[in-house]
Design a protein around this motif. Sequence first.
Motif, mmCIF file in Angstrom:
data_model
loop_
_atom_site.group_PDB
_atom_site.id
_atom_site.type_symbol
_atom_site.label_atom_id
_atom_site.label_comp_id
_atom_site.label_asym_id
_atom_site.label_seq_id
_atom_site.Cartn_x
_atom_site.Cartn_y
_atom_site.Cartn_z
ATOM 1 N N ASP A 185 -6.516 0.917 9.521
ATOM 2 C CA ASP A 185 -7.618 2.263 9.997
ATOM 3 C C ASP A 185 -7.674 3.426 9.240
ATOM 4 O OD1 ASP A 185 -6.276 2.248 12.189
ATOM 5 O OD2 ASP A 185 -3.723 3.065 11.850
ATOM 6 N N PRO A 186 -7.823 3.625 8.263
ATOM 7 C CA PRO A 186 -8.293 4.224 7.254
ATOM 8 C C PRO A 186 -9.990 4.042 6.676
ATOM 9 C CG PRO A 186 -6.814 3.473 5.423
ATOM 10 C CD PRO A 186 -6.587 3.132 6.957
ATOM 11 N N TRP A 187 -9.849 2.603 7.173
ATOM 12 C CA TRP A 187 -11.314 1.800 6.400
ATOM 13 C C TRP A 187 -12.126 1.971 7.933
ATOM 14 C CZ3 TRP A 187 -13.128 0.443 2.518
ATOM 15 C CH2 TRP A 187 -12.501 0.333 1.535
ATOM 16 N N VAL A 188 -11.957 2.159 9.383
ATOM 17 C CA VAL A 188 -12.525 1.692 10.547
ATOM 18 C C VAL A 188 -12.561 3.234 10.929
ATOM 19 C CG1 VAL A 188 -12.119 -0.634 11.479
ATOM 20 C CG2 VAL A 188 -10.349 1.248 11.909
ATOM 21 N N TYR A 189 -11.739 4.219 10.365
ATOM 22 C CA TYR A 189 -12.077 5.653 10.866
ATOM 23 C C TYR A 189 -13.105 6.378 10.074
ATOM 24 C CZ TYR A 189 -8.807 5.085 14.751
ATOM 25 O OH TYR A 189 -8.661 5.108 15.935
ATOM 26 N N LEU A 190 -13.184 6.135 9.031
ATOM 27 C CA LEU A 190 -13.276 6.925 7.803
ATOM 28 C C LEU A 190 -14.578 6.044 6.619
ATOM 29 C CD1 LEU A 190 -13.609 9.740 6.903
ATOM 30 C CD2 LEU A 190 -11.909 9.191 5.333
ATOM 31 N N VAL B 204 -3.302 2.041 -1.212
ATOM 32 C CA VAL B 204 -4.800 2.170 -1.975
ATOM 33 C C VAL B 204 -6.377 3.058 -0.569
ATOM 34 C CG1 VAL B 204 -6.776 1.625 -2.676
ATOM 35 C CG2 VAL B 204 -4.739 0.968 -3.920
ATOM 36 N N GLY B 205 -6.565 2.109 0.446
ATOM 37 C CA GLY B 205 -7.151 2.901 1.543
ATOM 38 C C GLY B 205 -6.713 4.493 1.951
ATOM 39 N N ASN B 206 -5.616 4.580 1.993
ATOM 40 C CA ASN B 206 -4.817 5.429 2.688
ATOM 41 C C ASN B 206 -4.382 6.897 1.831
ATOM 42 O OD1 ASN B 206 -3.691 4.644 5.733
ATOM 43 N ND2 ASN B 206 -2.994 3.301 5.108
ATOM 44 N N SER B 207 -4.577 6.852 0.843
ATOM 45 C CA SER B 207 -4.736 7.597 -0.784
ATOM 46 C C SER B 207 -6.634 8.126 -0.732
ATOM 47 C CB SER B 207 -3.928 7.006 -1.665
ATOM 48 O OG SER B 207 -2.971 7.212 -1.495
ATOM 49 N N LEU B 208 -7.314 6.714 -0.445
ATOM 50 C CA LEU B 208 -8.748 7.611 -1.073
ATOM 51 C C LEU B 208 -9.420 8.497 0.836
ATOM 52 C CD1 LEU B 208 -11.445 7.556 -2.424
ATOM 53 C CD2 LEU B 208 -11.888 5.339 -1.455
#
Length: 402
Positions: free
Chosen positions: A333-338, A56-60
Amino acid sequence: MTSKCQSSSSLQNLTAGTMMWESNLSRSLQDSPGKSASCGSVSVFFPITMMVTGMVGNSLAMLLVYNAYRKKENKRKKSFLLCIGSLALTDLFGQLLTSPIVISVYRADLKWKRVDPSGTLCAFFGVCMTTFGLCPLFLASAMAIERALAITAPHWYSHYMKTNVTKQVLVIIWCLVLLFALLPIAGVGKYTLQWPGTWCFISTGDKNVTGNTFFATTFAALGIFSLLVTLSCNVVTIRALVTRCKTKASSTQSSKQWERLTTETVIQLMGIMCVLLTCWSPLLVLMLKMISTHTSSHQCNSAAVSLSPQDLQMDCNFFLTAIRLASLNQILDPWVYLLLREILLRKFCQVASAVSKCSLDTQKETQYPLAALNKKAIQSGNVHKQSLNMENSNLNGGNEEQ
């Protein structure tokens, strides 16, 4: 003579008891994997949850990056978006290629041979773990270097850092890491089944395998080197941002916007460093320890370990927790970077500005009565002065008439 016989009998009883305990431990770990899963850390809930949240996080993140990449005309921002998108894609593939295998082994009662009778899947799993473990670390280092260059050497960065250069760096990272991960397939190092029999990774205890110590040590050294590079570049970036923010300190709109961006970036970089250290330090330090002692977590599946059941269970759980923390990095990773910057940091800065505005309004409210009184006093003074002037003029007029 009797004492010798008694001591010999006691030694035999102790040996027989030890052999019985080892056989019971072997049956409990191998023949009855469901019992070895009695520990709360061994549960199919963990891989399912990590796979779903990671997807979910990386797809978003990839969706946001794709939409932003089409709209951005600034090449510098496109380079950053390429790095973020590559990181999200790498983490997503890492989840998709490893988590279904782990879940299948859990459904097979923790018996890997039911899922992989030939043993080739274990090597594939080990290659995926190595590739999608090191790639995010080196991508994080590349982004940290890119940020540091953009802040400390903006002219050099704008002249040399093109979008094509970013693409070439990303391809080089992927290729080099994949070639390194394929070394055990070529005979340098070895991937073995790890406790509780649901995943394969680098063997750290087989010193008789050709190049195994070299391969395991190189993996740990590359991981630690990547962490140090990322942390050092982020510290340099934070220091440069704070220094520039102090030099631009003023009440203009541009300086306020720069201060807000600096606050967001510093919070984001601190979050990145905390996540990387928390997720990867336990596994890398543990690998170095196991390499030095020539032990490996796959020995937890063997009864030839001279540990009590409590110590054995604690060590095996720690091995499993360390690899899960490293896998957690793919989710965060997707949360802290984007995503964190797009959602939480904006809200945080809005709340901070609202609090600051509220305090300023309160200060103005407290100052308003005094200002009103001063204004009233000035007005009354002016009226009194005007009346005096009128009196003086009248008096002068009267004198002239006289």
